[in-house]
Design an enzyme around this catalytic site. Sequence first.
Site, PDB file in Angstrom:
ATOM      1  N   TRP A  71       0.770  -1.128  -0.087  1.00  0.00           N
ATOM      2  CA  TRP A  71       0.053   0.009  -0.211  1.00  0.00           C
ATOM      3  C   TRP A  71       0.727   1.130  -0.098  1.00  0.00           C
ATOM      4  CZ3 TRP A  71      -3.012   0.605   5.429  1.00  0.00           C
ATOM      5  CH2 TRP A  71      -2.171   0.447   6.375  1.00  0.00           C
ATOM      6  N   ASN A  72       0.304   2.342  -0.333  1.00  0.00           N
ATOM      7  CA  ASN A  72       0.797   3.674  -0.609  1.00  0.00           C
ATOM      8  C   ASN A  72       0.134   4.917   0.037  1.00  0.00           C
ATOM      9  OD1 ASN A  72       3.084   2.869  -2.795  1.00  0.00           O
ATOM     10  ND2 ASN A  72       1.211   2.270  -3.810  1.00  0.00           N
ATOM     11  N   HIS A  80      -6.828  19.434  -7.824  1.00  0.00           N
ATOM     12  CA  HIS A  80      -7.055  19.757  -9.514  1.00  0.00           C
ATOM     13  C   HIS A  80      -5.925  19.117 -10.427  1.00  0.00           C
ATOM     14  CE1 HIS A  80     -10.292  22.683  -8.716  1.00  0.00           C
ATOM     15  NE2 HIS A  80      -9.861  22.628  -7.421  1.00  0.00           N
ATOM     16  N   HIS A 127     -10.062  15.598 -13.177  1.00  0.00           N
ATOM     17  CA  HIS A 127     -10.536  16.069 -12.100  1.00  0.00           C
ATOM     18  C   HIS A 127     -11.744  16.813 -11.993  1.00  0.00           C
ATOM     19  CE1 HIS A 127      -8.263  19.698 -12.905  1.00  0.00           C
ATOM     20  NE2 HIS A 127      -9.307  20.361 -12.248  1.00  0.00           N
ATOM     21  N   ASP A 183     -14.174  20.011 -10.723  1.00  0.00           N
ATOM     22  CA  ASP A 183     -14.137  21.568 -10.249  1.00  0.00           C
ATOM     23  C   ASP A 183     -15.501  21.520  -9.405  1.00  0.00           C
ATOM     24  OD1 ASP A 183     -11.597  22.259 -11.522  1.00  0.00           O
ATOM     25  OD2 ASP A 183     -12.697  23.252 -13.198  1.00  0.00           O
ATOM     26  N   HIS A 211     -14.931  26.230  -6.036  1.00  0.00           N
ATOM     27  CA  HIS A 211     -13.589  26.484  -6.734  1.00  0.00           C
ATOM     28  C   HIS A 211     -13.280  28.095  -6.887  1.00  0.00           C
ATOM     29  CE1 HIS A 211     -10.046  25.938  -8.662  1.00  0.00           C
ATOM     30  NE2 HIS A 211     -10.497  25.962 -10.015  1.00  0.00           N
ATOM     31  N   HIS A 266     -14.702  29.100 -15.869  1.00  0.00           N
ATOM     32  CA  HIS A 266     -14.746  28.884 -14.329  1.00  0.00           C
ATOM     33  C   HIS A 266     -15.546  29.983 -13.529  1.00  0.00           C
ATOM     34  CE1 HIS A 266     -10.989  26.832 -15.019  1.00  0.00           C
ATOM     35  NE2 HIS A 266     -11.406  26.159 -13.700  1.00  0.00           N
TER      36      HIS A 266
HETATM   37  C1  23J Z   1      -6.744  27.938 -10.718  1.00  0.00           C
HETATM   38  C2  23J Z   1      -6.744  29.075 -11.488  1.00  0.00           C
HETATM   39  C3  23J Z   1      -6.796  29.083 -12.746  1.00  0.00           C
HETATM   40  C4  23J Z   1      -7.253  27.601 -13.463  1.00  0.00           C
HETATM   41  C5  23J Z   1      -7.502  26.865 -12.637  1.00  0.00           C
HETATM   42  C6  23J Z   1      -7.252  26.707 -11.272  1.00  0.00           C
HETATM   43  C7  23J Z   1      -7.938  25.290 -13.398  1.00  0.00           C
HETATM   44  O1  23J Z   1      -8.088  25.216 -14.558  1.00  0.00           O
HETATM   45  C8  23J Z   1      -8.500  24.167 -12.398  1.00  0.00           C
HETATM   46  O2  23J Z   1      -8.200  23.296 -12.561  1.00  0.00           O
HETATM   47  O3  23J Z   1      -9.649  24.499 -11.921  1.00  0.00           O
HETATM   48  S1  23J Z   1      -7.699  27.894 -15.146  1.00  0.00           S
HETATM   49 MN    MN Z   2      -9.942  22.282 -11.742  1.00  0.00          MN
END
Ligand code: 23J
Ligand code: MN
Length: 256
Positions: A61-62, A69, A73, A75, A79, A206
């Site tokens: 195991w690890n 992220h 993944h 979001d 976030h 985002h």
């Molecule tokens: C933080 C700042 C900018 C970005 C991102 C995260 C992601 O793409 C992310 O993985 O949510 S662009």
């Molecule tokens: Mn992300």
Amino acid sequence: MSDLSGLAAAILDGSVEVIDLTSPLHSETPILQLPPEMGQTAKFSLELISRYDEMGPAWYWNNIHTGEHTGTHFDAPNHWITGKDLDDVSQVPAKRLIGAAAVIDKTAEVAGNPDYCLTLQDVLDWEAANGPLPENGWMLFRTGWSQYGDDPAAFANADENGPHTPGVTPEAAEYISKTKILGWGVETVGTDAGGAFGFEPPFPCHTMFMGANKYGVTQLRNLDKIPTKGAVVIVAPLPIVNGSGSPCRVLALVQR
Ligand code: 23J
Ligand code: MN
């Protein structure tokens, strides 16, 4: 026979195929690189605990080290500052992780222009051909970018002006954010274009999707193996309490 026992039988006999849309997670999995003055996400790594040895004679195991992220993944709405009072990744309702998939394919455009951004007209054209974006469904942006997924430099495609990877225009992001989709899935390292820091607003996916209680899913593979409409996609992030996202497994069910 119930629908669910029929589904289980169909998975067993292959008439429903299960397609893994997840990128493998290892120490060389590409990660987002922000400007150097900003905080950075961690690469994925394994820390050995034991491997059938004196630290554990019958077991391997690890411990894992990763950013939320990192790799394929999820979001969560919290976030981004526009969704700061909305769900963390543990609070996202399970029902909102599974839905019909709709694929918008701009592989040809991206092959000619790595900075290609989906336009509002592209979305309107897709809806004219295929009907409205699916309620409680995943919208998946097929660009072919996953072909670079085992080569971090090609995947980032950066020059002195920053990364050059495809994304979404602010106008299209605003339109999509007002639909009833669950979220937006991409083949690239993030949901926004490589050049999206310079957009108005910066990082429109985002900004608008998180603010609209929608989700992002990244670094998908095998989008060429699912139809424009008709697949069901299951996105499975870890329920990290207070987390802003999580590496996740993404599976598609496709009728054969
Ligand atoms: C933080 C700042 C900018 C970005 C991102 C995260 C992601 O793409 C992310 O993985 O949510 S662009
Ligand atoms: Mn992300």
